[in-house]
Design a protein around this motif. Structure first.
Motif, PDB file in Angstrom:
ATOM      1  N   PRO A   1       7.825   9.429   0.971  1.00 42.09           N
ATOM      2  CA  PRO A   1       7.155  10.731   0.914  1.00 42.09           C
ATOM      3  C   PRO A   1       5.644  10.600   1.070  1.00 42.09           C
ATOM      4  CG  PRO A   1       7.671   9.978  -1.297  1.00 42.09           C
ATOM      5  CD  PRO A   1       8.134   8.897  -0.369  1.00 42.09           C
ATOM      6  N   LEU A   2       5.204  10.260   2.303  1.00 41.16           N
ATOM      7  CA  LEU A   2       3.778  10.050   2.552  1.00 41.16           C
ATOM      8  C   LEU A   2       3.247  11.061   3.564  1.00 41.16           C
ATOM      9  CD1 LEU A   2       3.549   6.159   3.016  1.00 41.16           C
ATOM     10  CD2 LEU A   2       2.937   7.463   0.973  1.00 41.16           C
ATOM     11  N   SER A   3       1.990  11.454   3.392  1.00 40.74           N
ATOM     12  CA  SER A   3       1.318  12.230   4.430  1.00 40.74           C
ATOM     13  C   SER A   3       0.960  11.278   5.572  1.00 40.74           C
ATOM     14  CB  SER A   3       0.038  12.859   3.874  1.00 40.74           C
ATOM     15  OG  SER A   3      -0.923  11.840   3.593  1.00 40.74           O
ATOM     16  N   TYR A   4       0.614  11.836   6.723  1.00 41.59           N
ATOM     17  CA  TYR A   4       0.204  10.989   7.853  1.00 41.59           C
ATOM     18  C   TYR A   4      -1.029  10.163   7.495  1.00 41.59           C
ATOM     19  CZ  TYR A   4      -1.532   9.500  12.384  1.00 41.59           C
ATOM     20  OH  TYR A   4      -1.994   8.726  13.416  1.00 41.59           O
ATOM     21  N   GLU A   5      -1.958  10.736   6.753  1.00 41.21           N
ATOM     22  CA  GLU A   5      -3.184  10.019   6.350  1.00 41.21           C
ATOM     23  C   GLU A   5      -2.843   8.846   5.450  1.00 41.21           C
ATOM     24  OE1 GLU A   5      -2.847  13.362   6.442  1.00 41.21           O
ATOM     25  OE2 GLU A   5      -4.172  13.583   8.193  1.00 41.21           O
ATOM     26  N   GLN A   6      -1.909   9.054   4.523  1.00 40.21           N
ATOM     27  CA  GLN A   6      -1.497   7.975   3.619  1.00 40.21           C
ATOM     28  C   GLN A   6      -0.774   6.873   4.390  1.00 40.21           C
ATOM     29  OE1 GLN A   6       0.766  10.509   0.949  1.00 40.21           O
ATOM     30  NE2 GLN A   6      -0.690  10.102  -0.723  1.00 40.21           N
ATOM     31  N   PHE A   7       0.088   7.292   5.311  1.00 40.13           N
ATOM     32  CA  PHE A   7       0.807   6.320   6.146  1.00 40.13           C
ATOM     33  C   PHE A   7      -0.194   5.463   6.923  1.00 40.13           C
ATOM     34  CE2 PHE A   7       2.587   4.937  10.169  1.00 40.13           C
ATOM     35  CZ  PHE A   7       3.835   4.443   9.806  1.00 40.13           C
ATOM     36  N   SER A   8      -1.177   6.123   7.550  1.00 38.91           N
ATOM     37  CA  SER A   8      -2.188   5.418   8.356  1.00 38.91           C
ATOM     38  C   SER A   8      -2.987   4.448   7.511  1.00 38.91           C
ATOM     39  CB  SER A   8      -3.156   6.417   9.000  1.00 38.91           C
ATOM     40  OG  SER A   8      -2.458   7.344   9.779  1.00 38.91           O
ATOM     41  N   HIS A   9      -3.379   4.872   6.331  1.00 32.23           N
ATOM     42  CA  HIS A   9      -4.156   4.018   5.434  1.00 32.23           C
ATOM     43  C   HIS A   9      -3.372   2.733   5.126  1.00 32.23           C
ATOM     44  CE1 HIS A   9      -6.838   2.842   2.186  1.00 32.23           C
ATOM     45  NE2 HIS A   9      -5.764   2.662   1.432  1.00 32.23           N
TER      46      HIS A   9
ATOM     47  N   ALA B   1       5.019   7.594  12.600  1.00 31.22           N
ATOM     48  CA  ALA B   1       4.891   7.727  11.148  1.00 31.22           C
ATOM     49  C   ALA B   1       6.058   8.528  10.584  1.00 31.22           C
ATOM     50  CB  ALA B   1       3.565   8.395  10.793  1.00 31.22           C
ATOM     51  N   GLU B   2       6.390   9.605  11.276  1.00 29.25           N
ATOM     52  CA  GLU B   2       7.504  10.450  10.827  1.00 29.25           C
ATOM     53  C   GLU B   2       8.826   9.687  10.854  1.00 29.25           C
ATOM     54  OE1 GLU B   2       9.576  14.679  12.119  1.00 29.25           O
ATOM     55  OE2 GLU B   2       7.562  14.228  12.868  1.00 29.25           O
ATOM     56  N   ALA B   3       9.060   8.922  11.927  1.00 28.17           N
ATOM     57  CA  ALA B   3      10.307   8.160  12.068  1.00 28.17           C
ATOM     58  C   ALA B   3      10.437   7.108  10.963  1.00 28.17           C
ATOM     59  CB  ALA B   3      10.361   7.486  13.439  1.00 28.17           C
ATOM     60  N   LEU B   4       9.334   6.390  10.697  1.00 29.41           N
ATOM     61  CA  LEU B   4       9.384   5.352   9.671  1.00 29.41           C
ATOM     62  C   LEU B   4       9.518   5.930   8.270  1.00 29.41           C
ATOM     63  CD1 LEU B   4       8.995   3.017  11.622  1.00 29.41           C
ATOM     64  CD2 LEU B   4       7.242   2.128  10.094  1.00 29.41           C
ATOM     65  N   CYS B   5       8.808   7.019   8.003  1.00 36.84           N
ATOM     66  CA  CYS B   5       8.904   7.655   6.682  1.00 36.84           C
ATOM     67  C   CYS B   5      10.328   8.169   6.441  1.00 36.84           C
ATOM     68  CB  CYS B   5       7.892   8.789   6.552  1.00 36.84           C
ATOM     69  SG  CYS B   5       6.193   8.189   6.336  1.00 36.84           S
TER      70      CYS B   5
ATOM     71  N   ALA C   1       0.839  -1.212   0.000  1.00 39.61           N
ATOM     72  CA  ALA C   1       0.000   0.000   0.000  1.00 39.61           C
ATOM     73  C   ALA C   1       0.868   1.253   0.000  1.00 39.61           C
ATOM     74  CB  ALA C   1      -0.920  -0.005   1.223  1.00 39.61           C
ATOM     75  N   TRP C   2       1.926   1.252   0.821  1.00 39.79           N
ATOM     76  CA  TRP C   2       2.834   2.403   0.857  1.00 39.79           C
ATOM     77  C   TRP C   2       3.534   2.603  -0.481  1.00 39.79           C
ATOM     78  CZ3 TRP C   2       5.404   1.129   6.221  1.00 39.79           C
ATOM     79  CH2 TRP C   2       4.540   1.547   7.248  1.00 39.79           C
ATOM     80  N   SER C   3       3.896   1.489  -1.114  1.00 34.70           N
ATOM     81  CA  SER C   3       4.550   1.564  -2.425  1.00 34.70           C
ATOM     82  C   SER C   3       3.609   2.182  -3.462  1.00 34.70           C
ATOM     83  CB  SER C   3       4.988   0.162  -2.862  1.00 34.70           C
ATOM     84  OG  SER C   3       5.515   0.192  -4.164  1.00 34.70           O
ATOM     85  N   ASP C   4       2.354   1.745  -3.449  1.00 40.00           N
ATOM     86  CA  ASP C   4       1.361   2.286  -4.393  1.00 40.00           C
ATOM     87  C   ASP C   4       1.152   3.784  -4.180  1.00 40.00           C
ATOM     88  OD1 ASP C   4       1.026  -0.225  -5.438  1.00 40.00           O
ATOM     89  OD2 ASP C   4      -0.844  -0.649  -4.373  1.00 40.00           O
ATOM     90  N   LEU C   5       1.107   4.185  -2.901  1.00 43.30           N
ATOM     91  CA  LEU C   5       0.827   5.585  -2.577  1.00 43.30           C
ATOM     92  C   LEU C   5       2.024   6.504  -2.831  1.00 43.30           C
ATOM     93  CD1 LEU C   5      -1.125   4.957   0.752  1.00 43.30           C
ATOM     94  CD2 LEU C   5      -2.096   6.053  -1.287  1.00 43.30           C
ATOM     95  N   SER C   6       3.227   5.958  -2.681  1.00 39.36           N
ATOM     96  CA  SER C   6       4.435   6.793  -2.754  1.00 39.36           C
ATOM     97  C   SER C   6       5.200   6.641  -4.059  1.00 39.36           C
ATOM     98  CB  SER C   6       5.387   6.434  -1.606  1.00 39.36           C
ATOM     99  OG  SER C   6       5.869   5.103  -1.787  1.00 39.36           O
ATOM    100  N   ARG C   7       4.890   5.551  -4.798  1.00 39.35           N
ATOM    101  CA  ARG C   7       5.630   5.193  -6.012  1.00 39.35           C
ATOM    102  C   ARG C   7       7.069   4.766  -5.715  1.00 39.35           C
ATOM    103  NH1 ARG C   7       1.479   4.090  -7.854  1.00 39.35           N
ATOM    104  NH2 ARG C   7       0.063   5.477  -8.956  1.00 39.35           N
ATOM    105  N   VAL C   8       7.375   4.515  -4.445  1.00 41.81           N
ATOM    106  CA  VAL C   8       8.673   3.937  -4.091  1.00 41.81           C
ATOM    107  C   VAL C   8       8.577   2.441  -4.358  1.00 41.81           C
ATOM    108  CG1 VAL C   8      10.325   3.506  -2.225  1.00 41.81           C
ATOM    109  CG2 VAL C   8       9.120   5.689  -2.333  1.00 41.81           C
TER     110      VAL C   8
END
Length: 199
Positions: A68-76, A58-62, A22-29
């Motif tokens: 490059p995710l917002s907190y909402e994207q990270f949570s999702h 969330a900040e530490a992991l990002c 999910a993080w990969s899809d949202l961030s394109r990483v």
């Protein structure tokens, strides 16, 4: 008898690859680089003990993963870990309680996840006498004090207890205190254990 059940991959199927996906899809990483950079380090442990806020975690992991995710994207993405309930284990928990046993859940978790799974899977609360969560207790498995806390709160000795967990380190932590542990390797472990023990 006191039966202690872990949550993830014991009562509920979880898959961390779904989070990274999910993080990969949202961030394109690329997923491969996320798998390489993710570690369950000190921030992870602090978050599970409730020592770190969801936002700080969330900040530490990002930062750690260059995400490059917002907190909402990270949570999702973080909530994508949950796959589904194991109804056969819920049924066993109910039967144990009907037979007069004490049934509790002991989970290393975090506040972010507890905004999701209790509402998504209300059956868990309905099948347990009590739920012990790491972030509420300020301690996490396999620390000896978390097992001691549960035994003391429940009024059972180690030999009157059985502990089910999918993590070998957590089982070893419990067994060092004399609590017999059952390592849950797959969906069949818990039903197979109780097949001859529950009438």
């Amino acid at each position: 008898m006191l039966y202690i059940f872990d949550l993830g991959n014991v009562i509920v199927d979880i898959d961390f690859n779904r989070v990274l996906g999910a993080w990969s899809d949202l961030s394109r990483v690329p997923l491969a680089s996320l798998k390489q950079s993710f570690t369950m380090g000190e921030a992870f442990c602090q978050h599970e003990r409730g020592e770190l806020t969801d936002e700080a975690f969330a900040e530490a992991l990002c930062q750690q993963m260059a995400l490059p995710l917002s907190y909402e994207q990270f949570s999702h993405g973080w909530q994508a870990i949950f796959v589904g309930l194991r109804p056969e284990v819920i049924a066993i928990m109910h039967r144990l309680r009907e037979q007069g046993h004490r049934v509790v859940v002991l989970s290393n978790t975090n506040r972010l996840h507890t905004t999701f799974w209790p509402e998504e899977y209300p059956e868990i609360r309905g099948a347990a006498d009590k739920i012990y969560l790491s972030q509420d207790l300020g301690m996490r498995k396999p620390e000896a004090r978390i097992y001691q806390h549960v035994l003391q709160a429940e009024g059972f000795s180690p030999d009157e207890t059985r502990f089910f967990d999918d993590n070998a380190d957590n089982i070893a932590g419990a067994e060092r205190l004399g609590i017999p542990g059952i390592l849950v390797k797959d969906k069949t472990t818990v039903p197979d254990y109780f097949a001859k023990r529950l009438c």
